[in-house]
Design an enzyme around this catalytic site. Structure first.
Site, PDB file in Angstrom:
ATOM      1  N   GLU A 249       0.884  -1.173   0.000  1.00  0.00           N
ATOM      2  CA  GLU A 249       0.000   0.000   0.000  1.00  0.00           C
ATOM      3  C   GLU A 249       0.914   1.214   0.000  1.00  0.00           C
ATOM      4  O   GLU A 249       1.524   1.533   1.035  1.00  0.00           O
ATOM      5  CB  GLU A 249      -0.897  -0.003   1.245  1.00  0.00           C
ATOM      6  CG  GLU A 249      -1.872  -1.168   1.330  1.00  0.00           C
ATOM      7  CD  GLU A 249      -2.903  -1.143   0.221  1.00  0.00           C
ATOM      8  OE1 GLU A 249      -3.190  -0.057  -0.318  1.00  0.00           O
ATOM      9  OE2 GLU A 249      -3.407  -2.223  -0.119  1.00  0.00           O
ATOM     10  N   CYS A 283      -2.376   9.306   2.872  1.00  0.00           N
ATOM     11  CA  CYS A 283      -2.070   8.715   1.558  1.00  0.00           C
ATOM     12  C   CYS A 283      -3.131   9.088   0.530  1.00  0.00           C
ATOM     13  O   CYS A 283      -2.818   9.383  -0.618  1.00  0.00           O
ATOM     14  CB  CYS A 283      -1.935   7.204   1.672  1.00  0.00           C
ATOM     15  SG  CYS A 283      -3.387   6.391   2.382  1.00  0.00           S
TER      16      CYS A 283
HETATM   17  P1  NAD Z   1       8.388   4.896   4.700  1.00  0.00           P
HETATM   18  O1  NAD Z   1       8.432   4.144   3.426  1.00  0.00           O
HETATM   19  O2  NAD Z   1       9.467   5.841   4.996  1.00  0.00           O
HETATM   20  O3  NAD Z   1       8.333   3.889   5.943  1.00  0.00           O
HETATM   21  C1  NAD Z   1       7.327   2.911   6.062  1.00  0.00           C
HETATM   22  C2  NAD Z   1       7.829   1.787   6.960  1.00  0.00           C
HETATM   23  O4  NAD Z   1       8.874   1.083   6.283  1.00  0.00           O
HETATM   24  C3  NAD Z   1       8.434   2.262   8.279  1.00  0.00           C
HETATM   25  O5  NAD Z   1       8.052   1.384   9.295  1.00  0.00           O
HETATM   26  C4  NAD Z   1       9.933   2.174   8.010  1.00  0.00           C
HETATM   27  O6  NAD Z   1      10.718   2.033   9.159  1.00  0.00           O
HETATM   28  C5  NAD Z   1       9.994   0.928   7.147  1.00  0.00           C
HETATM   29  N1  NAD Z   1      11.195   0.780   6.312  1.00  0.00           N
HETATM   30  C6  NAD Z   1      12.076   1.728   5.908  1.00  0.00           C
HETATM   31  N2  NAD Z   1      13.026   1.167   5.105  1.00  0.00           N
HETATM   32  C7  NAD Z   1      12.737  -0.150   5.008  1.00  0.00           C
HETATM   33  C8  NAD Z   1      13.327  -1.252   4.329  1.00  0.00           C
HETATM   34  N3  NAD Z   1      14.408  -1.106   3.559  1.00  0.00           N
HETATM   35  N4  NAD Z   1      12.756  -2.469   4.422  1.00  0.00           N
HETATM   36  C9  NAD Z   1      11.632  -2.639   5.172  1.00  0.00           C
HETATM   37  N5  NAD Z   1      11.033  -1.627   5.860  1.00  0.00           N
HETATM   38  C10 NAD Z   1      11.572  -0.399   5.777  1.00  0.00           C
HETATM   39  O7  NAD Z   1       6.964   5.630   4.724  1.00  0.00           O
HETATM   40  P2  NAD Z   1       6.421   6.637   5.817  1.00  0.00           P
HETATM   41  O8  NAD Z   1       7.101   7.947   5.672  1.00  0.00           O
HETATM   42  O9  NAD Z   1       6.430   5.979   7.150  1.00  0.00           O
HETATM   43  O10 NAD Z   1       4.881   6.760   5.364  1.00  0.00           O
HETATM   44  C11 NAD Z   1       4.431   7.700   4.439  1.00  0.00           C
HETATM   45  C12 NAD Z   1       4.135   7.042   3.096  1.00  0.00           C
HETATM   46  O11 NAD Z   1       3.225   5.983   3.260  1.00  0.00           O
HETATM   47  C13 NAD Z   1       3.501   7.992   2.116  1.00  0.00           C
HETATM   48  O12 NAD Z   1       4.057   7.801   0.832  1.00  0.00           O
HETATM   49  C14 NAD Z   1       2.048   7.558   2.118  1.00  0.00           C
HETATM   50  O13 NAD Z   1       1.333   7.891   0.951  1.00  0.00           O
HETATM   51  C15 NAD Z   1       2.188   6.090   2.287  1.00  0.00           C
HETATM   52  N6  NAD Z   1       0.957   5.510   2.800  1.00  0.00           N
HETATM   53  C16 NAD Z   1       0.199   4.727   1.990  1.00  0.00           C
HETATM   54  C17 NAD Z   1      -1.000   4.215   2.446  1.00  0.00           C
HETATM   55  C18 NAD Z   1      -1.903   3.365   1.580  1.00  0.00           C
HETATM   56  O14 NAD Z   1      -2.881   2.848   2.092  1.00  0.00           O
HETATM   57  N7  NAD Z   1      -1.625   3.206   0.307  1.00  0.00           N
HETATM   58  C19 NAD Z   1      -1.409   4.495   3.745  1.00  0.00           C
HETATM   59  C20 NAD Z   1      -0.610   5.290   4.539  1.00  0.00           C
HETATM   60  C21 NAD Z   1       0.573   5.798   4.071  1.00  0.00           C
END
Ligand code: NAD
Length: 530
Positions: A249, A283
């Protein structure tokens, strides 16, 4: 396990990544720190989950559902505490956290408690294929085993639980890696689940940043990831290397199309909320607005009037509408996108005042934003809204679809039939008519993006389907007759096969009937003694 105590200084003993800590974005106060799970700790957590999972999976589905039902009661009892933690980690108003974070979580839990046992029930049916008429087939839905749920900070309770609750109900063990910026609410959710009777090893939380999430991808049987497109690609590649499935997502750059026949006051207040709720860090927020030329000026007037009334302040103040952003680095990104648009000739139709603090970005409405500016080509994850005048609905749709992402979209019109027709032309996983942003929170409506916004769905039966692997069991009841395609080849056999093809696929009824006697000989050929 690398451990960081509550009073250890930030930055100590951590090999890489960011520290999991509860920091109030309004004040900058770090009010709690959490131990980081390194690779070894993640592997150990997954091993414990693997050992505990079969017993959980063997419980009747109604017993698992009863545990999740009790979870809703535990969460209800702690709802004020939960909302306050979300507000003090994320920055959003407490009332918003109560309504959206706690409210959507409870709605999801209620839905899945009722839906999962029905979904998991196996049903027999006879194959519809003529050659397989003897088969009685059932599809059995089995848990994957241990699933990893990696989640972001913007809706830190219902987003991980959108996958974790159905995964648990389907008999999986879950290891959650919450965002390092919202560890406190993940702990509260874990406590509620354990108090409700979910065994501690069946639902675990490992804290840490990217490296902890990456380690989880190396150990589990399926990954549910919610977060940015960039990280989603890394997760997808890690899963591809291990040939395990993942559901993603990811981000969105959702368009809102305001048609000339829309109720403009309704559209203005809906879009104001859909962009600026959670300080724009949603999002499915309305991130690009396209308005038909004939109503553009009036819509902009109504929108700026609605946004001008919003109060920016700390989430803990009940009068606050828009809180601070979560971290200075998120603010810096939105500030850079804003500066890029201004440098390319955009104008500010409105910019609100904010209190002092390193996470506040003033809610801002931009006009005359060039199509190639970052605000239009990238996801804007903050309180910044470009509003664009378009000639007509065709231009609106073309501009709306001109993005690599396709999470959600909205159409504002008094003619719902026309709205649905426009929705069908939009490249997005969900489209709302006369509402925006809520598509990600409706428990029985599948949510998930097109294009670079992700893979797979959460919520509804499609969300449950993501939590199981499907096994087909086909039973042949008739052992007296051999299968027509088994050995026993020869000219006679070939003629019988040909007759079968004519009976099944012949052009005329007469041709089909003529073939029948030979077909019956083929179908009811006795099994030979060997
Ligand atoms: P992010 O990608 O920075 O982090 C998300 C998660 O991934 C965190 O827990 C982080 O620690 C982890 N992570 C980081 N690097 C990783 C790796 N290499 N392997 C595995 N996990 C790793 O995102 P964010 O800043 O926390 O969230 C914001 C983003 O999420 C925005 O782009 C938003 O649109 C998206 N989002 C999407 C939805 C949806 O339903 N489509 C919902 C909420 C947020």
């Amino acid at each position: 396990m690398t451990s960081l105590t509550a009073d250890a200084p930030a930055g100590s003993a951590i090999p890489a990544g960011r520290l999991p800590e509860s920091r109030d974005p309004a004040t900058g106060e770090v009010w709690k720190r959490y131990p980081v799970a390194d690779e070894q700790a993640v592997r150990a957590a997954v091993s414990r989950a693997r050992a505990a999972q079969p017993d959980w999976a063997h419980r009747p589905s109604l017993m698992r559902a009863e545990a999740i039902r009790r979870f809703t009661q535990k969460l209800m009892a702690r709802r004020e505490e939960a909302a306050l933690i979300v507000a003090r980690e994320n920055g959003k108003p407490v009332g918003e956290a109560l309504g959206v974070d706690v409210g959507v979580t409870l709605g999801l839990a209620d839905h899945f408690v009722a839906a999962a046992p029905r979904f998991l029930r196996a049903r027999w049916r006879r194959s519809s294929m003529l050659a397989a008429w003897r088969k009685r087939v059932t599809l059995v839905k089995e848990p994957y085993g241990v699933v990893g749920v990696i989640s972001p900070w913007n809706y830190p309770m219902f987003l991980p639980l959108s996958s974790a609750l159905p995964a648990l109900l389907c008999g999986n063990a879950v290891v959650n890696k919450p965002s390092e910026w919202t560890p406190g609410i993940a702990e509260l959710v874990k406590e509620c689940l354990h108090d409700a009777g979910v065994p501690p090893d069946v639902y675990q939380v490992v804290h840490g940043a990217g490296p902890t999430g990456a380690a989880l991808c190396e150990a589990v049987d399926k990954v549910f990831f919610t977060g940015s497109e960039a990280t989603g690609r890394k997760v997808a590649m890690a899963c591809a290397r291990r040939l395990i499935p993942c559901a993603l997502e990811l981000g969105g750059s959702d368009p809102a199309i305001v048609l000339a026949d829309a109720n403009l006051a309704h559209a203005a207040s809906g879009i104001a909320w859909a962009r600026f709720t959670n300080a724009g860090q949603t999002c499915v927020a309305a991130k690009r607005v396209f308005v038909e030329a004939s109503v553009y000026d009036e819509f902009l007037r109504l929108l700026t009037t609605a946004v001008a009334q919003l109060k920016v302040g700390p989430g803990t103040d009940d009068a606050t509408d828009v809180g601070p952003m979560i971290r200075p680095e998120q603010r810096a990104t939105i500030a850079a996108q804003h500066a890029d648009a201004m440098a390319r000739g955009a104008h500010e139709a409105l910019r609100l005042e904010t209190p002092a603090g390193d996470c506040y970005f003033p809610p801002t409405i931009l006009t005359d934003v060039p199509a190639d500016s970052r605000v239009m080509t990238e996801e804007t994850f903050g309180p910044l809204l470009p509003v664009t005048k378009v000639r007509d609905v065709d231009e609106a749709i073309a501009r709306a679809n001109d993005t690599t992402q396709g999470l959600s979209a909205s159409v504002w019109t008094s003619d719902v039939t026309r709205g649905v027709a426009v929705a069908q032309r939009l490249h997005a996983g969900s489209v709302l008519i006369n509402d925006a942003c809520t598509s990600a929170g409706i428990s029985d409506v599948p949510h998930g993006g097109f294009k670079a916004s992700g893979l797979g769905k959460v919520h509804g039966d499609l969300g449950l389907q993501e939590c199981v692997r499907t096994k087909a069991i086909a039973v042949d009841w008739f052992q007296a007759w051999r299968q027509p395609w088994w050995f026993g080849y020869g000219a006679e056999h070939r003629a019988e096969i040909d007759a079968f093809l004519r009976a099944a696929h012949g052009a005329s009824l007469t041709d089909r009937l003529r073939a029948l006697p030979r077909v019956l000989r083929l179908v009811f050929a006795p099994t030979r003694k060997v």
